[in-house]
Design an enzyme around this catalytic site. Sequence first.
Site, PDB file in Angstrom:
ATOM      1  CB  ALA A 177     -10.422   5.098  -0.468  1.00 28.64           C
ATOM      2  CB  THR A 220      -1.665   1.004   1.323  1.00 32.22           C
ATOM      3  OG1 THR A 220      -1.527   2.427   1.370  1.00 32.22           O
ATOM      4  CG2 THR A 220      -0.296   0.372   1.207  1.00 32.22           C
ATOM      5  CB  CYS A 221      -5.796   4.248  -0.226  1.00 34.03           C
ATOM      6  SG  CYS A 221      -4.839   5.282   0.906  1.00 34.03           S
ATOM      7  CG  PHE A 222      -7.291   2.526  -4.145  1.00 35.92           C
ATOM      8  CD1 PHE A 222      -8.560   3.060  -4.014  1.00 35.92           C
ATOM      9  CD2 PHE A 222      -6.220   3.391  -4.336  1.00 35.92           C
ATOM     10  CE1 PHE A 222      -8.761   4.427  -4.087  1.00 35.92           C
ATOM     11  CE2 PHE A 222      -6.413   4.761  -4.410  1.00 35.92           C
ATOM     12  CZ  PHE A 222      -7.681   5.284  -4.281  1.00 35.92           C
TER      13      PHE A 222
END
Length: 748
Positions: free
Chosen positions: A692, A715-717
């Site tokens: 992110a 998924t962002c991390f």
Amino acid sequence: MSNPGGRRNGPVKLRLTVLCAKNLVKKDFFRLPDPFAKVVVDGSGQCHSTDTVKNTLDPKWNQHYDLYIGKSDSVTISVWNHKKIHKKQGAGFLGCVRLLSNAINRLKDTGYQRLDLCKLGPNDNDTVRGQIVVSLQSRDRIGTGGQVVDCSRLFDNDLPDGWEERRTASGRIQYLNHITRTTQWERPTRPASEYSSPGRPLSCFVDENTPISGTNGATCGQSSDPRLAERRVRSQRHRNYMSRTHLHTPPDLPEGYEQRTTQQGQVYFLHTQTGVSTWHDPRVPRDLSNINCEELGPLPPGWEIRNTATGRVYFVDHNNRTTQFTDPRLSANLHLVLNRQNQLKDQQQQQVVSLCPDDTECLTVPRYKRDLVQKLKILRQELSQQQPQAGHCRIEVSREEIFEESYRQVMKMRPKDLWKRLMIKFRGEEGLDYGGVAREWLYLLSHEMLNPYYGLFQYSRDDIYTLQINPDSAVNPEHLSYFHFVGRIMGMAVFHGHYIDGGFTLPFYKQLLGKSITLDDMELVDPDLHNSLVWILENDITGVLDHTFCVEHNAYGEIIQHELKPNGKSIPVNEENKKEYVRLYVNWRFLRGIEAQFLALQKGFNEVIPQHLLKTFDEKELELIICGLGKIDVNDWKVNTRLKHCTPDSNIVKWFWKAVEFFDEERRARLLQFVTGSSRVPLQGFKALQGAAGPRLFTIHQIDACTNNLPKAHTCFNRIDIPPYESYEKLYEKLLTAIEETCGFAVE
């Protein structure tokens, strides 16, 4: 006692089995048909319909019907799209075959037969393509158990290995031997490798009547699961493509050399013909061994420089536990080093005064020219200067209509709007896009827009997942607008630091860079054609070939002839003009009917990525920039993984890596896509995964949750949450279910 012969004047009872259809025509751009077959005994009132098979061009029915056939009766078998039949009279028609009385008698009790679908009438405007497989059996000859037949074998595997069936312009069937590169009229009975014909290119054929093509059911009795066969073909294609997308793939060894390793792990090279062995890599010229090591950049991950007792430098590969004297950086960048060396020699010949007093420095490729990672860093800096500081490029789509909705929204935007920070939302899902949602959007969208079913692209070969522009894409009247869209999406992926899941042929990337195509580019795309053209150039073709300056092209089942030059059909190829023929053939092969499509795609790509920013890259590097690394290095993955609430000795961690090592390449890619949103690895490896707010390592997080739950991804991390499963088998089962059966975003 009744006379059996007296029944000949009355109806005869036959069993018609409608097995499957293949290669049906696709009339809707965004949807596949729901085919069903209709059987009618003309004039008798007998009518039957098969079940409807959803969303396919290759339906499999395997349904039979008992029909009463009179002496002069005919049978019509038609295929329809269930989605369209209610709209208007005749809508949804996909093709038919009509069996007259003489054809019925000829086909009866001969096993399964493959029949070409035709139009209802010669003046109909409907586009028809494909075949249907049926059998007719006398009712009194049918046993209690029917034979199970694999439909795919009727089309794909009915020829021995190495053979392919094709049709000439006149429709006659010919058989192509891919081993000897020869053709023949007779149907082969042995594998291609057992035929010993002299190697020569394909020959032209004279017009003759087309014989009826039949497939006896007895030859297809060995059934296999078509889904498993399809998965094997898909996995082989995937492996072949992934093998091409390494960051630095050393060139092949010279002919006659083998790379071997001693029991102590020392790498050496053996010349098999002479038996002479050497520590020196024969791919690397000996005059390059004195290049300044510092100028070559850092060693690959897992490598170390050491010195022998006598002071000689050698290199340790901790990944494979081997040692060698050749610098691995030279092998990886050999083509760039040699190119730079040749450039310097040319410059020295043109200059009276040498501008480079130190030969060693001259031979060294400047780092910004050689180091792809460094060049990519410069590209990112230049692109970041173009990105507006305010505003977002917001796109909201549904998973079900991701292609069509993305197309409408992206094409409404101005090019400079596509430079704004990308914010993707899937309709009905609450996920916030900090990079992971955009990666998944590009992953799913690239699978759709590059799918050959939509007609924009086609596979360059049957054994590898590389694509090329479909010259027959004009069946969709808006195809140029869609190619413009595909180019924009490729540009957006590069601009925002993401990747497209799929790849094109290397000549495609070469054209995207504005470079010319040569015969050598043909080898990877069509090796058989390349070998044939090379054979023409290297041999005397007088009295051997009957080629003209006219070639054939199969356009959705229709053979189209193309003249390579005016009146080419009447110009024979001979020793004097064969070089011109090869040059025109290569140009036609890469540009046949796709000039407008390619220019539209290139326009969309350059609207987002100006072409002058790519002038320092070659075609292989451009492929890696657009598609990322395909080959997943498990060791690099392990080294660059962060552990949360667990340790390397935790069972969850050990079992996770055990599962990863057991997975094939395709499942590893799916696991990576499940956790990060993309199946591709950055050029710098796993250490460069983005989260992110910048780089964020892949993370394994052991959570306190019910062990009946599936693993959960962020998924962002780049994080996967794994419950404390009791056994490896349970973790493997849950992990496999998660990566293959789940989708969607939510906010915690």
